[in-house]
Enzyme design. Structure first.
Site, PDB file in Angstrom:
ATOM      1  N   ILE A 271       8.913  -4.105   3.647  1.00  0.00           N
ATOM      2  CA  ILE A 271       9.851  -3.013   3.335  1.00  0.00           C
ATOM      3  C   ILE A 271       9.406  -1.687   3.943  1.00  0.00           C
ATOM      4  O   ILE A 271      10.062  -0.659   3.759  1.00  0.00           O
ATOM      5  CB  ILE A 271      10.013  -2.849   1.810  1.00  0.00           C
ATOM      6  CG1 ILE A 271       8.635  -2.619   1.142  1.00  0.00           C
ATOM      7  CG2 ILE A 271      10.716  -4.045   1.207  1.00  0.00           C
ATOM      8  CD1 ILE A 271       8.727  -2.336  -0.347  1.00  0.00           C
ATOM      9  N   GLY A 272       8.295  -1.701   4.660  1.00  0.00           N
ATOM     10  CA  GLY A 272       7.831  -0.469   5.287  1.00  0.00           C
ATOM     11  C   GLY A 272       6.515  -0.687   5.998  1.00  0.00           C
ATOM     12  O   GLY A 272       5.899  -1.757   5.903  1.00  0.00           O
TER      13      GLY A 272
ATOM     14  N   GLY B  41       3.016   1.840   7.751  1.00  0.00           N
ATOM     15  CA  GLY B  41       2.440   3.163   7.985  1.00  0.00           C
ATOM     16  C   GLY B  41       1.092   3.050   8.649  1.00  0.00           C
ATOM     17  O   GLY B  41       0.733   1.987   9.197  1.00  0.00           O
ATOM     18  N   GLY B  42       0.330   4.145   8.612  1.00  0.00           N
ATOM     19  CA  GLY B  42      -0.970   4.155   9.249  1.00  0.00           C
ATOM     20  C   GLY B  42      -1.939   3.161   8.643  1.00  0.00           C
ATOM     21  O   GLY B  42      -2.828   2.648   9.321  1.00  0.00           O
TER      22      GLY B  42
ATOM     23  N   GLY C 126      -1.025   0.189   7.030  1.00  0.00           N
ATOM     24  CA  GLY C 126      -0.584  -1.173   7.310  1.00  0.00           C
ATOM     25  C   GLY C 126       0.823  -1.407   6.786  1.00  0.00           C
ATOM     26  O   GLY C 126       1.556  -0.477   6.450  1.00  0.00           O
TER      27      GLY C 126
ATOM     28  N   VAL D 100       3.876  -2.763   4.214  1.00  0.00           N
ATOM     29  CA  VAL D 100       4.147  -2.787   2.771  1.00  0.00           C
ATOM     30  C   VAL D 100       5.146  -3.902   2.500  1.00  0.00           C
ATOM     31  O   VAL D 100       6.203  -3.980   3.139  1.00  0.00           O
ATOM     32  CB  VAL D 100       4.706  -1.436   2.283  1.00  0.00           C
ATOM     33  CG1 VAL D 100       4.938  -1.475   0.773  1.00  0.00           C
ATOM     34  CG2 VAL D 100       3.755  -0.297   2.647  1.00  0.00           C
TER      35      VAL D 100
ATOM     36  N   LYS E 228       0.644  -3.043  -0.401  1.00  0.00           N
ATOM     37  CA  LYS E 228       0.276  -2.406   0.875  1.00  0.00           C
ATOM     38  C   LYS E 228      -0.983  -3.083   1.404  1.00  0.00           C
ATOM     39  O   LYS E 228      -2.044  -3.032   0.780  1.00  0.00           O
ATOM     40  CB  LYS E 228       0.053  -0.905   0.681  1.00  0.00           C
ATOM     41  CG  LYS E 228      -0.192  -0.149   1.975  1.00  0.00           C
ATOM     42  CD  LYS E 228       0.064   1.338   1.821  1.00  0.00           C
ATOM     43  CE  LYS E 228      -0.901   2.030   0.908  1.00  0.00           C
ATOM     44  NZ  LYS E 228      -0.736   3.499   0.923  1.00  0.00           N
TER      45      LYS E 228
ATOM     46  N   ASP F 240      -1.658  15.100   2.191  1.00  0.00           N
ATOM     47  CA  ASP F 240      -0.663  14.483   3.080  1.00  0.00           C
ATOM     48  C   ASP F 240       0.711  14.509   2.413  1.00  0.00           C
ATOM     49  O   ASP F 240       1.405  13.497   2.327  1.00  0.00           O
ATOM     50  CB  ASP F 240      -1.070  13.050   3.427  1.00  0.00           C
ATOM     51  CG  ASP F 240      -0.336  12.531   4.669  1.00  0.00           C
ATOM     52  OD1 ASP F 240       0.221  13.359   5.415  1.00  0.00           O
ATOM     53  OD2 ASP F 240      -0.330  11.306   4.886  1.00  0.00           O
TER      54      ASP F 240
END
Length: 820
Positions: free
Chosen positions: A478-479, A481-482, A484, A486, A503, A599
């Protein structure tokens, strides 16, 4: 008399012969297509850098391809190489004519001559293909900083571009010249470990990190035909080393003419050898985290009578790189140099969390004889894969910032580990204190070590994770990022099934164990309605996995732009801003020691089934403390491009006000529904904060709003919202509000939106908002501050709901159009 003359003649001949040999071994390399040696910013006809380097550096004007937006700092007429510098206020470049596909040595020299240059942050790229330097800053130095690259370019020109990110860009000197083909092998190097190379090393740029003369002294520029410096290896040896240093006085036998260009005699006529058959020699070098490196080992057997006397193993990062290495398989006689290239990733091999490349030679594996090993020289290069991320473009007027300074990450990781060790010694022993009850002292943050959690309820087995994700089925992603990917999953235990977001760290993740551990430490001891809850974690078989409550409605960013999701109303957006602001307020002031998120961005604000906003992703978070007098953390700059606090970038001092600045950028995203950085627009519109604030200062913020909100926003609510964003984006942290102030004023903006007002016809246009009386300036009345603050320490949904009703009572006093 004749005997004396003969002796004199013999000495002269011997001296002449020695001079010839010396000249042959150190004769300077002449590039076949010439070279470019530029003294940037200088107008002097030529400059000789030093006694070690007698080459002539010339003025740089002829190589500049952009004439505008550059100037000179320092004494342009001085004959000293670093007396002046070329300074750029916008993207600018140098162009060099080269002859087709060849590998070139590129050296960049930097010496900041002013405070403005020492705080400058900028990118450097080559041919819009290689990002040589990203967010580079030459701070706190009084000696020149030199960066060296080997770049293979298939073009007639080499263009080196300097792009300011914060402040200016500058350069003091540049060297560009082609190098012999033998220096870069056409064959691919030996891969060590699990390095996954999907590109050819010869097609990449290589950044020189180390050049080591093993067993010998420093080799200066004048002693190397390619003007390279080789450093002694003493400082890189592992403690307790008992190796022997060897020196060779006879002639080195090169395999081919010009072989000394690979490395000079001074490297090959010294070496370090194993002191006994059962010993080993180990060197350790700090390197870039999560990067691939080319490791070149130089060998020249100057210790044996025959080549068959040497056999040994070579290890890199404790893995066998070459088993039973025997020189006779590479060369035909002793004192003949050869080298072997390897590629390897850096590893976190240090007890202090540093990324290292470790090289070791030891006894052979298969031979029955006791044999020794040697090493003469060593080079380590960082691979710079082709990328077009940093194209040479015109910089926006105040593109404030985004700098992740190389090297600072190591300091940050070390600081984090030291703090975690401190917390482990002082953590509370009571298991119940990990999740405070509704009536407990919620100002106490319990930080528990990963080792402790391994035996508690937070640990989830890898088999449970695989079951929840159907063995990491890609259809459940479902997603990403930096850290890994998700996955959406369902945990099945003795109780009811739980929907979770899982994640999983990627093997090539830009983040690693510090971020993984920080997330667990921060979230395992706190609970808040507006912070994403950590369900558990898994650390098995080199896996790093975090399990969170499932947030069904994705990220705030998903609902603002670049998706087909329905538009959010202005009231919904305000409620989401208030919720996420409350989460940050709790981190900043609701705990024993403030936590700085570091962040804050719209993709880190998640929405649950009821569109309740929750702050997520605490991998970069830092804790202020434990000293009560501490107000900031000195650390390397980390975060996301477009959200950086300019004061944090300048000072490297992270404060809670850094989160406030980033939150101000989010407020503008919510209002304008566009990315924080949007290339392809006119320069004044690229950066959202710069663009929106330019309209805000003119009283015309309504011209920036999401078209889907036109006619929906109460003008007074918009003006209050604009004031909040403007205060959050003040250049200096001391001028910004606290998150408690932000929460109060956002709630005020919401009340203004909900207040029924008699409107004149012109008020339907939010562009005319400035014609209405201004609501109160940002800030809070002392008489109600304590009431509003009463909900900042809530640790459960029950307490948070109660506090919201209290806030409603407060705002019942400001239902008129004038406010209070």
């Amino acid at each position: 008399m004749e005997q004396v003359q003969l002796q004199l003649q013999f000495k002269v001949v011997a001296l002449l012969f020695f001079s010839i040999l010396t000249f042959k071994s150190s004769a300077q390399y002449t590039p076949p297509d010439g070279d470019y040696l530029l003294n940037c910013g200088s107008s002097a006809s030529n400059t000789t850098p030093s006694s070690e380097d007698n080459r002539d550096f010339l003025p740089d004007q002829s190589a500049l391809s952009t004439r505008k937006h550059n100037s000179v700092v320092g004494d342009a007429n001085s004959p000293t190489l670093y007396a002046a510098a070329r300074v750029f206020t916008d993207s600018s470049s140098y162009e060099f004519d080269i002859n087709g596909t060849k590998t070139h040595m590129v050296r960049l020299h930097f010496l900041p001559l002013t405070t403005a240059l020492s705080t400058a942050v900028f990118n450097v790229s080559a041919n819009d293909e290689f990002n040589l330097l990203s967010n580079f800053s030459a701070t706190n130095t009084t000696t020149p900083v030199k960066k060296e690259y080997l770049i293979t370019v298939d073009a007639e020109k080499l263009r080196i571009c300097f792009t300011p990110i914060y402040g200016l860009a500058f350069v003091s000197a540049i060297e560009v010249f082609s190098i012999p083909d033998d220096i870069i092998q056409s064959s691919e190097p030996t891969v060590v470990g699990q390095t996954d190379l999907n590109f050819s090393v010869s097609s990449q740029a290589l950044e020189t990190l180390y050049r080591i003369n093993v067993g010998g002294s420093k080799v200066t520029l004048s002693s190397d035909s390619m003007w390279r410096t080789w450093t002694p290896d003493d400082g890189y040896l592992a403690s307790g080393d008992t190796s022997h240093q060897n020196t060779f006085t006879n002639r080195i036998n090169y395999n081919s003419p010009g072989g000394e260009k690979i490395a000079p005699d001074s490297v090959y006529d010294t070496c370090r050898s194993m002191s006994s058959e059962n010993s080993n020699i180990t060197w350790a070098f700090e390197a870039s985290g999560h990067a691939t490196h080319l490791v070149r080992l130089h060998f020249c057997d100057i210790t044996s009578l025959t080549l068959a006397d040497l056999s040994f193993n070579v290890y890199i990062n404790d893995e066998i790189a070459h088993q039973d290495l025997e020189p006779w398989k590479f060369v035909e006689r002793i004192a003949t140099p050869f080298y072997i290239d390897f590629t390897a990733d850096s590893r976190r091999l240090s007890s202090r969390g540093k990324w290292l490349i470790r090289v070791r030679i030891g006894r052979p594996t298969t031979t029955s004889r006791n044999m020794k090993g040697i090493l003469n020289g060593l080079e380590i290069f960082k691979l710079v894969p082709a990328s077009v991320q940093h194209k040479c473009y015109k910089k926006p007027s105040r593109l404030m910032v985004s700098c992740i300074v190389g090297g600072s990450a190591l300091l940050s990781a070390a600081s984090l580990l030291l703090f975690l060790l401190y917390r482990r010694r002082n953590r509370l022993k009571s298991k119940e204190s990990a999740t405070p009850a509704a009536n407990s002292d919620v100002s106490q943050l319990t930080v528990r070590s990963v080792a402790t959690n391994m035996n508690l309820e937070l640990h989830i087995t890898l088999s449970q994770i695989k079951s929840a994700t159907k063995n990491f089925d890609e259809s459940l992603v479902i997603g990403a990022g930096g850290f890994g990917k998700v996955y959406k999953g369902v945990l099945k235990d003795s109780g009811p099934q739980t929907r979770v977001a899982i994640k999983r760290a990627s093997q090539r993740s830009k983040q690693g164990f510090p971020e993984f551990e920080t997330e667990i430490h921060v979230l395992s001891g706190i609970r808040h309605r507006h912070l994403v809850s950590l369900i558990g974690y898994c650390q098995e078989h080199s896996e790093m996995i975090l399990v969170y409550e499932f947030m069904s409605n994705g990220t705030l960013r998903d609902h603002l732009y670049n998706s087909d999701l329905p538009s959010l109303s202005w009231k919904q957006r305000l409620e989401m801003c208030i919720g996420s602001a409350r989460g940050l307020q709790y981190l900043h002031s609701g705990l024993a020691h403030p936590i700085i998120h570091r962040d804050v961005k719209s993709s880190n604000i998640l929405l649950d089934d009821n569109f309740t906003a929750k702050v997520s992703d605490f991998g970069l978070s830092r804790v202020v403390g434990p000293s009560l007098t501490e107000t900031h953390v000195s650390t390397g700059v980390k975060g996301t491009f477009g959200y950086f606090d300019p004061e944090y970038v300048r000072t490297r001092q992270l404060t809670t006000k850094s989160d406030v600045y980033s939150f101000g950028v989010i407020l503008l995203e919510v209002l304008c529904a566009r990315p924080v950085i949007r290339t392809g627009l006119p320069s004044e519109e690229i950066n959202l904060a710069d663009w929106a604030m330019s309209w805000q200062k003119q009283g015309l913020l309504g011209r920036t709003i999401d078209p889907r909100l036109v006619g929906e926003i109460n003008p007074n609510s918009l003006r209050m919202f604009g004031q909040i964003a403007e205060k959050c984006l003040e250049e200096y942290g001391a001028d910004r509000p606290t998150m408690a102030d932000v929460v109060w004023n956002l709630e005020y903006a919401l009340k203004l939106q909900e207040t029924e007002m008699a409107r004149e016809p012109f008020e339907d246009s939010t562009n005319c908002a400035t014609e209405l009386p201004l609501p109160p300036a940002i800030g809070r009345w002392n008489s109600i501050s304590s009431v509003v603050m009463s909900h900042q320490d809530d640790s459960s949904i029950a307490r948070d709901t109660k506090s919201e009703s209290t806030a409603s009572q407060v705002f019942s006093q400001i239902i008129s159009s004038e406010g209070r």
